[in-house]
Design a protein around this motif. Structure first.
Motif, mmCIF file in Angstrom:
data_model
loop_
_atom_site.group_PDB
_atom_site.id
_atom_site.type_symbol
_atom_site.label_atom_id
_atom_site.label_comp_id
_atom_site.label_asym_id
_atom_site.label_seq_id
_atom_site.Cartn_x
_atom_site.Cartn_y
_atom_site.Cartn_z
ATOM 1 N N ASP A 67 28.673 53.812 -17.211
ATOM 2 C CA ASP A 67 30.141 53.363 -17.262
ATOM 3 C C ASP A 67 30.214 51.810 -16.633
ATOM 4 O O ASP A 67 29.282 51.742 -15.429
ATOM 5 C CB ASP A 67 31.227 54.125 -16.472
ATOM 6 C CG ASP A 67 32.640 53.868 -17.164
ATOM 7 O OD1 ASP A 67 32.741 52.973 -17.838
ATOM 8 O OD2 ASP A 67 33.520 54.679 -16.796
ATOM 9 N N GLY A 68 30.974 50.943 -16.983
ATOM 10 C CA GLY A 68 31.050 49.802 -16.425
ATOM 11 C C GLY A 68 32.308 49.492 -15.771
ATOM 12 O O GLY A 68 33.105 50.279 -15.723
ATOM 13 N N HIS A 69 32.404 48.288 -14.968
ATOM 14 C CA HIS A 69 33.448 47.705 -14.143
ATOM 15 C C HIS A 69 34.506 46.662 -14.904
ATOM 16 O O HIS A 69 35.042 46.035 -14.023
ATOM 17 C CB HIS A 69 33.000 47.421 -12.859
ATOM 18 C CG HIS A 69 32.693 48.439 -12.132
ATOM 19 N ND1 HIS A 69 31.160 48.929 -12.287
ATOM 20 C CD2 HIS A 69 33.156 49.577 -11.202
ATOM 21 C CE1 HIS A 69 30.796 49.985 -11.379
ATOM 22 N NE2 HIS A 69 32.162 50.596 -11.039
ATOM 23 N N ARG A 70 34.061 46.490 -15.747
ATOM 24 C CA ARG A 70 35.002 45.192 -16.597
ATOM 25 C C ARG A 70 36.286 45.213 -16.407
ATOM 26 O O ARG A 70 36.798 43.995 -16.012
ATOM 27 C CB ARG A 70 34.573 44.852 -18.274
ATOM 28 C CG ARG A 70 33.156 44.936 -18.417
ATOM 29 C CD ARG A 70 32.598 44.652 -19.815
ATOM 30 N NE ARG A 70 33.281 43.432 -20.218
ATOM 31 C CZ ARG A 70 32.959 42.888 -21.445
ATOM 32 N NH1 ARG A 70 32.301 43.604 -22.348
ATOM 33 N NH2 ARG A 70 33.549 41.630 -21.813
ATOM 34 N N ALA A 71 37.122 46.266 -16.631
ATOM 35 C CA ALA A 71 38.488 46.267 -16.573
ATOM 36 C C ALA A 71 39.029 46.417 -15.191
ATOM 37 O O ALA A 71 39.886 45.483 -14.500
ATOM 38 C CB ALA A 71 39.068 47.784 -16.938
ATOM 39 N N LEU A 72 38.119 46.717 -14.223
ATOM 40 C CA LEU A 72 38.226 46.770 -12.531
ATOM 41 C C LEU A 72 37.970 45.181 -12.143
ATOM 42 O O LEU A 72 38.761 44.659 -11.315
ATOM 43 C CB LEU A 72 37.379 47.591 -11.775
ATOM 44 C CG LEU A 72 37.521 47.785 -10.515
ATOM 45 C CD1 LEU A 72 38.889 48.306 -10.151
ATOM 46 C CD2 LEU A 72 36.621 48.636 -9.545
ATOM 47 N N ASP A 73 37.238 44.621 -12.895
ATOM 48 C CA ASP A 73 36.920 43.139 -12.582
ATOM 49 C C ASP A 73 38.102 42.427 -12.789
ATOM 50 O O ASP A 73 38.384 41.313 -12.055
ATOM 51 C CB ASP A 73 35.438 42.546 -13.372
ATOM 52 C CG ASP A 73 34.299 43.114 -12.563
ATOM 53 O OD1 ASP A 73 34.290 43.753 -11.527
ATOM 54 O OD2 ASP A 73 33.096 43.210 -13.328
ATOM 55 N N ALA A 74 38.669 42.854 -13.885
ATOM 56 C CA ALA A 74 39.678 42.020 -14.548
ATOM 57 C C ALA A 74 41.091 42.285 -13.676
ATOM 58 O O ALA A 74 41.630 41.441 -13.060
ATOM 59 C CB ALA A 74 40.111 42.491 -15.870
ATOM 60 N N PHE A 84 38.272 50.899 -4.549
ATOM 61 C CA PHE A 84 37.946 52.197 -4.963
ATOM 62 C C PHE A 84 37.577 51.959 -6.742
ATOM 63 O O PHE A 84 38.586 51.308 -7.159
ATOM 64 C CB PHE A 84 39.488 53.255 -4.956
ATOM 65 C CG PHE A 84 39.172 54.573 -5.299
ATOM 66 C CD1 PHE A 84 38.692 55.364 -4.363
ATOM 67 C CD2 PHE A 84 39.364 54.969 -6.471
ATOM 68 C CE1 PHE A 84 38.830 56.664 -4.561
ATOM 69 C CE2 PHE A 84 38.983 56.314 -7.009
ATOM 70 C CZ PHE A 84 38.865 57.303 -6.064
ATOM 71 N N ALA A 85 36.269 52.486 -6.694
ATOM 72 C CA ALA A 85 35.978 52.179 -8.250
ATOM 73 C C ALA A 85 36.347 52.955 -9.266
ATOM 74 O O ALA A 85 36.286 54.284 -9.342
ATOM 75 C CB ALA A 85 34.303 52.434 -8.114
ATOM 76 N N LEU A 86 37.072 52.225 -10.128
ATOM 77 C CA LEU A 86 37.673 52.938 -11.331
ATOM 78 C C LEU A 86 36.830 52.450 -12.387
ATOM 79 O O LEU A 86 37.135 51.310 -12.975
ATOM 80 C CB LEU A 86 39.242 52.646 -11.387
ATOM 81 C CG LEU A 86 39.995 53.031 -10.300
ATOM 82 C CD1 LEU A 86 41.476 52.847 -10.486
ATOM 83 C CD2 LEU A 86 39.862 54.793 -10.304
ATOM 84 N N CYS A 87 35.844 53.176 -12.976
ATOM 85 C CA CYS A 87 35.189 52.461 -14.076
ATOM 86 C C CYS A 87 36.048 52.568 -15.364
ATOM 87 O O CYS A 87 37.149 53.127 -15.534
ATOM 88 C CB CYS A 87 33.727 53.276 -14.135
ATOM 89 S SG CYS A 87 32.907 53.113 -12.684
ATOM 90 N N ASP A 88 35.288 51.580 -16.528
ATOM 91 C CA ASP A 88 36.059 51.492 -17.669
ATOM 92 C C ASP A 88 36.516 52.855 -18.370
ATOM 93 O O ASP A 88 37.631 53.239 -18.679
ATOM 94 C CB ASP A 88 35.276 50.664 -18.364
ATOM 95 C CG ASP A 88 35.227 49.343 -17.975
ATOM 96 O OD1 ASP A 88 35.800 48.891 -17.223
ATOM 97 O OD2 ASP A 88 34.061 48.694 -18.364
ATOM 98 N N ARG A 89 35.434 53.833 -18.440
ATOM 99 C CA ARG A 89 35.999 54.974 -19.287
ATOM 100 C C ARG A 89 36.673 56.003 -18.514
ATOM 101 O O ARG A 89 37.582 56.745 -18.877
ATOM 102 C CB ARG A 89 34.540 55.818 -19.941
ATOM 103 C CG ARG A 89 33.812 54.715 -20.754
ATOM 104 C CD ARG A 89 32.405 55.352 -21.214
ATOM 105 N NE ARG A 89 32.535 56.721 -21.883
ATOM 106 C CZ ARG A 89 31.597 57.578 -21.952
ATOM 107 N NH1 ARG A 89 30.293 57.047 -21.368
ATOM 108 N NH2 ARG A 89 31.402 58.828 -22.224
ATOM 109 N N VAL A 90 36.446 55.876 -16.986
ATOM 110 C CA VAL A 90 37.206 56.789 -16.200
ATOM 111 C C VAL A 90 38.664 56.260 -16.280
ATOM 112 O O VAL A 90 39.624 57.223 -15.968
ATOM 113 C CB VAL A 90 36.552 56.605 -14.786
ATOM 114 C CG1 VAL A 90 37.534 57.189 -13.817
ATOM 115 C CG2 VAL A 90 35.210 57.399 -14.645
ATOM 116 N N LEU A 91 38.814 55.150 -16.418
ATOM 117 C CA LEU A 91 40.155 54.525 -16.445
ATOM 118 C C LEU A 91 41.000 55.209 -17.707
ATOM 119 O O LEU A 91 42.417 55.693 -17.562
ATOM 120 C CB LEU A 91 40.458 53.091 -16.789
ATOM 121 C CG LEU A 91 40.374 52.351 -15.414
ATOM 122 C CD1 LEU A 91 40.052 50.891 -15.870
ATOM 123 C CD2 LEU A 91 41.626 52.253 -14.609
ATOM 124 N N ALA A 92 40.579 55.623 -18.722
ATOM 125 C CA ALA A 92 41.078 56.206 -19.744
ATOM 126 C C ALA A 92 41.648 57.777 -19.613
ATOM 127 O O ALA A 92 42.669 58.130 -19.756
ATOM 128 C CB ALA A 92 40.033 56.485 -21.036
#
Length: 188
Positions: A67-74, A84-92
């Protein structure tokens, strides 16, 4: 299996190879749940569910492999650096859970729906549908569990632990029955 997060998930990897999924129920801690960016995050439930779904990375043990962190970076652009790492697919998962909770579903029903969507055949139950929060009194003040463990990396000296809301909390549907009917109860 009475479970927390990463350590319990590692034990669970072996347990599911020995126990028929139809004969296994995992009751998971919710005292470490937190809200980030307005989303209800259940780290222990998610770690258990992603492990059972075959999605969790073996080394790290939490989140979804690759999983990536593009949404978290935004989000960092608006909120500042995240801790707190919320990765892209986890956000879903968090968006779905939060939406369902706001629609009035209990956490146990949201968890069942998430397990179904991810193809998890083991019964996973939150310990309670009620809000409980692990709070630590430390030499640096009172800290929520995730703040203590993740943000502060477990560094402050803990003076006391309390579970806010535990005096009113009731077991989620199926928890007492699963424990009562169990041949063996494993505490991870």
């Amino acid at each position: 299996l009475l479970a927390g997060g990463v350590g319990a998930a590692r034990l669970l990897r072996g347990l599911v190879s020995l126990v028929d999924p139809d004969h296994l129920t995992v009751v998971v801690n919710t005292g470490d749940d937190e809200e980030f960016y307005g989303l209800h995050v259940s780290p222990d439930l998610d770690t258990i569910v992603y492990t059972l779904a075959g999605l969790a990375p073996r080394g790290r043990g939490w989140g979804i492999r690759g999983d990536g962190h593009r949404a978290l970076d935004a989000l960092d652009l608006f909120y500042g650096p995240s801790w707190f790492a919320l990765c892209d697919r986890v956000l879903a998962t968090h968006i779905y859970r939060t939406d369902r909770l706001r629609a009035g579903l209990p956490l146990s029903e949201c968890t069942r729906e998430i397990c179904t969507a991810l193809g998890v055949g083991v019964r996973v139950l939150p310990a309670t549908d009620d809000r409980i929060r692990t709070v630590l009194d430390t030499d640096e003040g009172t800290l929520a569990f995730q703040t203590y463990l993740v943000r502060r990396r477990g560094r402050p000296t803990v003076r006391a632990v309390r579970y806010d809301g535990s005096e009113r909390a009731r077991p989620a549907p199926g928890v007492v029955e699963a424990i009562s009917a169990a041949d063996v109860v494993v505490i991870a």
